[in-house]
Design an enzyme around this catalytic site. Structure first.
Site, mmCIF file in Angstrom:
data_model
loop_
_atom_site.group_PDB
_atom_site.id
_atom_site.type_symbol
_atom_site.label_atom_id
_atom_site.label_comp_id
_atom_site.label_asym_id
_atom_site.label_seq_id
_atom_site.Cartn_x
_atom_site.Cartn_y
_atom_site.Cartn_z
ATOM 1 N N SER A 269 -9.332 1.419 3.535
ATOM 2 C CA SER A 269 -8.522 2.196 2.631
ATOM 3 C C SER A 269 -7.517 1.377 1.826
ATOM 4 C CB SER A 269 -7.771 3.283 3.402
ATOM 5 O OG SER A 269 -6.868 2.700 4.324
ATOM 6 N N LYS B 254 0.869 -1.181 0.000
ATOM 7 C CA LYS B 254 0.000 0.000 0.000
ATOM 8 C C LYS B 254 0.905 1.231 0.000
ATOM 9 C CE LYS B 254 -3.690 1.823 3.026
ATOM 10 N NZ LYS B 254 -4.492 1.469 4.226
ATOM 11 N N SER C 206 -9.266 -1.004 7.680
ATOM 12 C CA SER C 206 -8.764 -0.755 6.329
ATOM 13 C C SER C 206 -8.035 -1.919 5.668
ATOM 14 C CB SER C 206 -7.845 0.466 6.327
ATOM 15 O OG SER C 206 -8.590 1.651 6.342
#
Lengths: 97, 491
Positions: B152, B77, B176
């Site tokens: 996220s 990420k 997330s």
């Protein structure tokens, strides 16, 4: 649910070092008002005598030996600085007239 | 050698590399080819470096090949700092930022022989549940391209679900990792707070943030966790306790495993009927597999979401004060320092990040601090105590991961509160610092067919129990082997 007051929104924006565009002020005031009203649910919880949360572990701050270690390279750091000159970070004027 | 399948998992790849049945270069070429086809439709990556990946793969092939992740293609990420790739936190604020150091997560993956391919899309500064808070294109759900991938860590979950990568590293502050894993039909684990270092992970809410793996099987998640976990001299909040063999833990289900269920939580008005049915069916399968179902109570569960949004916004307002346009990131020139700060931050931060900073400063202000922040810290203690009491009666706690399956892109963009309410099942584990996993447990009945996730939460530092319970559930079905219908996009 009530939107927050425009003056309140401006005060928060100043504290946050943010400026809001005219076309988003109404939406922000409404959205923040709804969320803040929702947060009132916390007032219904009995917290009498309850200590604030804190992490249980690690129990103490670990210390390392006082020996110089590797640091980030100065030139590599300066490469990310938006405005620099001769190894110095250039800052805008901060004494207001 | 014939070309390996893009659906090979972490465990299978590492074993085949070690035994020389496969070369890392061949594996990475398959991943790169699939990414080339799918990226234009899914937008999972924000940065891809094929040359760097090939170099890393060649190094594995020429070396000892015995790393825990030798030759395994991975993505991070874009919240994780990398010295060899730009790091943006999904924000215009850090557009093009090339960090001067390598974060601990990237370093550990490299040391284990992993082949990093790139950086994955996220909601800006990890704030969001739909991967729509982005400067570019939102991530698409591989199961239905008009649906969100969740957030996220949406890019990470979508890339793994679509077979672009066998695993990826996400971060989880309020769900997330788990929520996008649930919405994309893959496995995602949020470790206990302190189990994995935070050094080199850009901070959102430091008392809640944890890094963790997303993969397509429980065993694969366990293997990556074993590499990430453990003490780090660069993070004083990282636990120094030893790291157990998490892969072995997947096969060590305690006899009479007790699975706790908080029945009241299922009365939630917004709980989707298919999600509820899939959850109830998962419980029955766990029971049939030898687990004992135990009713438990989490009396303050309904306070978890408001508590979370007080604390995470307060911490975010503080953490994001560092973005001043002076030392790195966007600078918009203005006459004075104050004007420069305001102009830079307003240009750099998107709407959701600005909303959360405003809210954080609202709850931290002197005249509202005790009313909101002080109280939320006490309610947080109540919530953590509820879990402690519940774990006296059970080994893990089961719930749906998300109350609804993947929703349509744009559906909640203008309604932040509706977006926040989707965190109802996940934020408790962050507030109490507990390990929690999401595993696939079924699909919706209608069209499009969308994945549903089961969440299992364990006591502090009992990732082993969470993995064992998740592996037990995984053995009762084939959901984790289902593949999204991507043929129509050329894959």
């Amino acid at each position: 649910m009530a939107a927050i007051d425009p003056a309140e929104l401006d005060a928060l924006a100043r504290l946050s070092r943010l400026s809001l565009a005219d076309d988003e002020r109404d939406a922000f005031a409404r959205q923040l008002g709804e969320v803040i009203a929702y947060l009132e649910a916390l007032q219904a919880i009995d917290v009498e005598g309850v200590a604030p949360w804190r992490p249980d572990e690690p129990a103490a701050t670990p210390l390392r030996d006082d020996v110089a270690g590797a640091a980030v390279d100065r030139d590599a750091m300066l490469a990310a600085v938006p405005v620099s000159d001769e190894g110095l970070v250039i800052v805008p004027r901060f004494v207001e007239s | 050698m014939s070309a390996p399948s893009p659906w090979l998992g972490v465990d299978a790849i590492a074993a085949a590399i070690a035994s020389r049945e496969l070369d890392a270069l061949a594996v990475v070429e398959v991943a790169l080819a699939r990414i080339a086809v799918l990226q234009p439709r899914l937008h999972a990556f924000v940065h891809l470096d094929a040359a760097l990946a090939r170099t890393a793969a060649a190094r594995v092939d020429a070396g000892a090949r015995d790393g825990a992740l030798a030759g395994v293609p991975l993505g991070l990420k874009d919240l994780f700092v990398t010295a060899d790739m730009p790091t943006t936190a999904g924000s215009r604020m850090l557009a093009g930022w090339q960090p001067p150091y390598h974060g601990s997560h990237a370093r550990r993956l490299d040391d284990a022989g992993a082949v990093r391919l790139g950086k994955l899309s996220l909601d800006e500064f990890a704030m969001g549940s739909s991967n729509e808070n982005v400067p570019g294109e939102p991530v698409r759900n591989p199961w239905a391209l008009d649906r969100v991938a969740g957030g996220s860590s949406g890019g990470a979950a979508a890339a793994v679900a679509a077979g672009m990568l066998p695993a990826a590293i996400g971060s989880d502050t309020g769900g997330s990792i788990r929520q996008p894993a649930s919405l994309c039909g893959v496995v995602g684990l949020k470790p206990s707070w302190g189990r994995v270092t935070r050094a080199g992970m850009i901070a959102f809410a430091s008392s809640l943030d944890q890094a963790g793996p997303i993969a397509r099987s429980v065993r694969d998640v366990a293997r990556v966790l074993g590499v990430l976990a453990g003490a780090d001299p660069l993070d004083s909040t990282c636990a120094t306790r030893p790291v157990p063999d998490y892969v072995a833990a997947c096969d060590q289900v305690p006899a009479g495993l007790r699975v706790g269920v908080h029945r009241d939580a299922l009365a939630l008005p917004g709980l989707d009927a298919d999600v509820r049915a899939a959850f109830e069916a998962a419980l029955l399968r766990l029971r049939d597999a030898g687990a004992t179902l135990v009713d438990i109570a989490l009396p303050h569960a309904t306070a978890a979401v408001p508590t979370y949004y007080v604390l995470c916004t307060a911490e975010a307002a503080s953490n994001l004060a560092r973005y001043d346009g002076i030392r790195y990131g966007v600078r918009v020139a203005a006459d004075t320092l104050a004007a420069t700060l305001e102009a830079s931050r307003s240009a750099g931060f998107g709407a959701e990040v600005r909303r959360r900073i405003l809210l954080g400063n609202f709850v931290l202000r002197k005249d509202s601090y005790e009313h909101y922040y002080g109280r939320a810290q006490r309610v947080r203690r109540r919530i953590a105590d509820d879990y402690r009491d519940a774990f006296a009666r059970c080994d893990v706690i089961a719930s749906p991961t998300a109350p609804q399956p993947a929703f349509e892109l744009g559906a909640r963009v203008a309604d932040p509160l509706a977006m926040y309410l989707g965190d109802v099942f996940t934020v408790g584990a962050n507030l109490a610092g507990l390990p929690a996993i999401s595993v696939p447990c079924g699909f919706t009945g209608g069209a499009p067919r969308l994945p549903i996730g089961l969440q299992l939460v364990g006591p502090r530092f009992r990732e082993d129990l969470v993995l064992a319970a998740a592996a037990l559930h995984e053995r009762t079905g084939e959901w984790h082997r289902e593949r999204p219908p991507l043929a129509e996009v050329g894959a």
